[in-house]
Write a protein that holds these residues in place. Structure first.
Motif, PDB file in Angstrom:
ATOM      1  N   ASP A   1       0.853  -1.183   0.000  1.00 46.33           N
ATOM      2  CA  ASP A   1       0.000   0.000   0.000  1.00 46.33           C
ATOM      3  C   ASP A   1       0.898   1.245   0.000  1.00 46.33           C
ATOM      4  OD1 ASP A   1      -2.090   1.732   0.110  1.00 46.33           O
ATOM      5  OD2 ASP A   1      -2.528   1.405   2.241  1.00 46.33           O
TER       6      ASP A   1
ATOM      7  N   THR B   1       1.798   5.346  -1.590  1.00 43.89           N
ATOM      8  CA  THR B   1       1.080   6.609  -1.784  1.00 43.89           C
ATOM      9  C   THR B   1       0.408   6.668  -3.142  1.00 43.89           C
ATOM     10  OG1 THR B   1       2.712   7.694  -0.358  1.00 43.89           O
ATOM     11  CG2 THR B   1       1.330   9.124  -1.720  1.00 43.89           C
ATOM     12  N   LYS B   2       1.115   6.237  -4.167  1.00 40.76           N
ATOM     13  CA  LYS B   2       0.543   6.188  -5.505  1.00 40.76           C
ATOM     14  C   LYS B   2      -0.335   4.933  -5.621  1.00 40.76           C
ATOM     15  CE  LYS B   2       2.927   9.825  -6.723  1.00 40.76           C
ATOM     16  NZ  LYS B   2       2.268  11.127  -7.023  1.00 40.76           N
ATOM     17  N   GLN B   3      -1.635   5.092  -5.391  1.00 41.40           N
ATOM     18  CA  GLN B   3      -2.542   3.949  -5.304  1.00 41.40           C
ATOM     19  C   GLN B   3      -2.648   3.192  -6.625  1.00 41.40           C
ATOM     20  OE1 GLN B   3      -4.067   2.763  -2.596  1.00 41.40           O
ATOM     21  NE2 GLN B   3      -3.093   4.330  -1.308  1.00 41.40           N
ATOM     22  N   GLU B   4      -2.747   3.908  -7.719  1.00 41.79           N
ATOM     23  CA  GLU B   4      -2.907   3.247  -9.022  1.00 41.79           C
ATOM     24  C   GLU B   4      -1.684   2.407  -9.359  1.00 41.79           C
ATOM     25  OE1 GLU B   4      -3.928   4.412 -13.687  1.00 41.79           O
ATOM     26  OE2 GLU B   4      -3.823   5.959 -12.121  1.00 41.79           O
TER      27      GLU B   4
ATOM     28  N   SER C   1       0.423   1.266  -7.185  1.00 40.38           N
ATOM     29  CA  SER C   1       0.495   0.200  -6.174  1.00 40.38           C
ATOM     30  C   SER C   1      -0.334  -1.009  -6.601  1.00 40.38           C
ATOM     31  CB  SER C   1       0.016   0.732  -4.832  1.00 40.38           C
ATOM     32  OG  SER C   1       0.806   1.812  -4.397  1.00 40.38           O
ATOM     33  N   GLU C   2      -1.518  -0.756  -7.153  1.00 39.88           N
ATOM     34  CA  GLU C   2      -2.364  -1.867  -7.616  1.00 39.88           C
ATOM     35  C   GLU C   2      -1.700  -2.604  -8.764  1.00 39.88           C
ATOM     36  OE1 GLU C   2      -5.578  -4.431  -7.635  1.00 39.88           O
ATOM     37  OE2 GLU C   2      -4.963  -2.911  -6.162  1.00 39.88           O
TER      38      GLU C   2
ATOM     39  N   ARG D   1       0.985  -4.821  -7.318  1.00 31.52           N
ATOM     40  CA  ARG D   1       0.429  -6.004  -6.656  1.00 31.52           C
ATOM     41  C   ARG D   1       0.037  -7.081  -7.680  1.00 31.52           C
ATOM     42  NH1 ARG D   1      -4.238  -8.191  -5.875  1.00 31.52           N
ATOM     43  NH2 ARG D   1      -5.308  -6.481  -6.935  1.00 31.52           N
TER      44      ARG D   1
ATOM     45  N   SER E   1       6.321   6.142  -3.590  1.00 34.85           N
ATOM     46  CA  SER E   1       6.018   7.002  -2.450  1.00 34.85           C
ATOM     47  C   SER E   1       5.878   8.472  -2.829  1.00 34.85           C
ATOM     48  CB  SER E   1       7.101   6.848  -1.377  1.00 34.85           C
ATOM     49  OG  SER E   1       8.353   7.313  -1.884  1.00 34.85           O
TER      50      SER E   1
END
Length: 372
Positions: free
Chosen positions: A247, A249-252, A254-255, A258, A295
Motif C-alpha cells: 500500500d 502513496t501512488k494507489q494506481e 500500487s495496484e 500487486r 512514495s
C-alpha cells in the motif's frame, strides 16, 4: 314243389274220397318239366356269361382308368422332378456364388489383417522411438528437478542464493535480468548452484509457540495448495500483510505492482550507469534517480521496476524495494510448496511462512537491510 309233395305224402289219406289218376296227363307233363329245367340252365349260363362279360368290361374300365391315373401321377411326378432339378441347379449356383464370395472375403480379410499388422508394427516402432526420446527427456528433467531441489534447499528466503535472486545483489555485482527470477533459472545456473555447498546461516534460537488457528488454516491450505486468495489462509495474509506492505502513496501504481507480483511478471533491476532506454511515460510519473515513483518522496533510488512487458520503468527507493522484495519472497515460497518442491515437515513450512510474514511486517514498518 318237392317240399309240398313231401308234406302231402306224410299226411294220412282221407277216408271216403278217391282221386282219379291221369297217367296220360302225367306222362305228358313230365317232358314239359324237363324242358323247363333245360331252359333254366340256359338262362343261368347266359346270366353267368353276362356277369362275366360285365366283370371283364368293368375290369377293362378299371385298368384304363388306373392307367390314366398313373399317367397323370407320372406326369405330375415328372413336373415336380423338373422343378426339383431347377431348384437344385439354382441352389448349386447360389452355393458356388457363396463359396466364391467367401473366398474373396477370406482373401480380403487376410490382406486387411496383414495390413493392420504392418501398421501396428510401424506404430510400435514409432512408439518405441518416442518412448526412448521421452525417457531421455525424463532423465534430463529429473536431473534438472534434482538440481532445482538442491537449489531450493541451498537457497531459502532465510538465506537466499544471490545468483538465483539477482534483485538481492548489490548494484556493483548485479546484472540486468528480466523478472524477479523465482522459477525462471536455467539449467546451467541450477547445476552451478547445486555444485556449491552453501551452508545456511544459523538461525537464532527464540521461543516460539504455534497459533492453533493460523496453523489449522495453513494445514487446510497445504492439503490443496492454491494461489486463490478466497481461501482463509491467503485471505488473512492478504489482509494483514500483503495489502499493507504494497500500500503505497501512488494507489494506481500500487495496484499494478500487486498484480505483477501475483502474476510473477515483476522485474527489479539495479540502475546502471549507461543511458537508459526511452520510456513511454514522463519522468514525473516514473520518478527518477532522486525521486521514488511509489512514495512520491525525494529519495535516492538505486533500483527500478518494470511491470510485465510494458517497457515502462519506475524508480523505487530502498524502502519500497524491501517491501516489494518481502512480498515476492513470500509468493516464491508458497509457489514452491504448490509445485511440490519443498520437502519438509508441515510445521517447518508453517514457521517459514510465519518468518516471511514477519519480514513483510518489518518492511512495512520501514526496517530493511543496509545493502538495499
Amino acid at each position: 314243389s318237392q317240399a309240398n309233395f313231401e308234406e302231402d305224402s306224410q299226411k294220412p289219406p282221407a277216408v271216403g274220397h278217391w282221386k282219379t289218376l291221369m297217367p296220360s296227363k302225367g306222362s305228358n307233363e313230365e317232358p314239359e318239366t324237363g324242358c323247363q329245367d333245360a331252359g333254366g340252365v340256359d338262362e343261368t349260363q347266359s346270366t353267368e356269361q353276362l356277369n362275366v362279360s360285365r366283370l371283364r368290361s368293368s375290369s377293362v374300365e378299371i385298368r384304363e382308368k388306373g392307367s390314366e391315373f398313373l399317367k397323370e401321377e407320372l406326369h405330375k411326378a415328372q413336373k415336380e422332378l423338373k422343378l426339383k432339378d431347377k431348384e437344385c441347379e439354382r441352389l448349386s449356383k447360389v452355393r458356388e456364388q457363396l463359396e466364391q464370395e467367401l473366398e474373396e472375403l477370406t482373401a480380403s480379410l487376410f490382406e486387411e489383417a496383414h495390413k493392420m499388422v504392418r501398421e501396428a508394427n510401424t506404430k510400435q516402432a514409432a512408439s518405441e522411438k518416442q518412448l526412448k526420446e521421452a525417457r531421455g527427456k525424463i532423465d534430463m528433467l529429473q536431473a534438472e528437478v534434482t538440481a532445482l531441489k538442491t537449489l531450493v534447499i541451498t537457497s531459502t528466503p532465510s538465506s537466499p542464493n544471490r545468483e538465483l535472486h539477482p534483485q538481492l545483489q548489490s548494484p556493483s555485482k548485479a546484472v540486468f535480468r528480466k523478472g524477479h527470477g523465482r522459477n525462471k533459472s536455467t539449467s546451467s545456473a541450477m547445476v552451478s548452484a547445486a555444485s556449491q555447498n552453501l551452508t545456511p546461516e544459523p538461525v537464532s534460537h527464540e521461543c516460539r509457540e504455534v497459533d492453533s488457528i493460523l496453523f489449522a488454516e495453513f494445514q487446510a491450505w497445504k492439503e490443496s495448495p492454491t494461489l486463490d486468495r478466497s481461501c482463509s489462509f491467503l485471505d488473512r495474509i492478504y489482509r494483514e500483510d500483503v495489502g499493507p506492505c504494497l500500500d503505497f502513496t501512488k494507489q494506481e501504481l500500487s495496484e499494478l505492482v500487486r498484480v505483477a507480483v501475483e502474476q510473477n511478471t515483476l522485474t527489479i533491476e539495479p540502475i546502471a550507469s549507461q543511458t537508459l532506454p526511452v520510456v513511454k511515460v514522463s519522468a514525473e510519473e516514473c520518478g527518477g534517480p532522486k525521486k521514488c515513483a511509489l512514495s512520491g518522496l525525494p529519495r535516492t533510488c538505486r533500483h527500478r521496476i518494470m511491470l510485465g512487458d510494458s517497457g515502462n520503468y519506475y524508480y523505487i527507493s530502498p524502502s519500497c524495494r524491501a517491501r516489494i522484495t518481502a512480498v515476492c519472497n513470500f509468493f516464491t515460497y508458497i509457489r514452491y510448496i504448490q509445485q511440490g518442491l519443498v520437502r519438509q515437515d508441515v510445521e517447518l513450512m508453517y514457521w517459514e511462512v510465519m518468518r516471511l510474514r514477519r519480514e513483510m511486517c518489518l518492511a512495512k514498518l520501514g526496517f530493511y537491510p543496509t545493502e538495499m
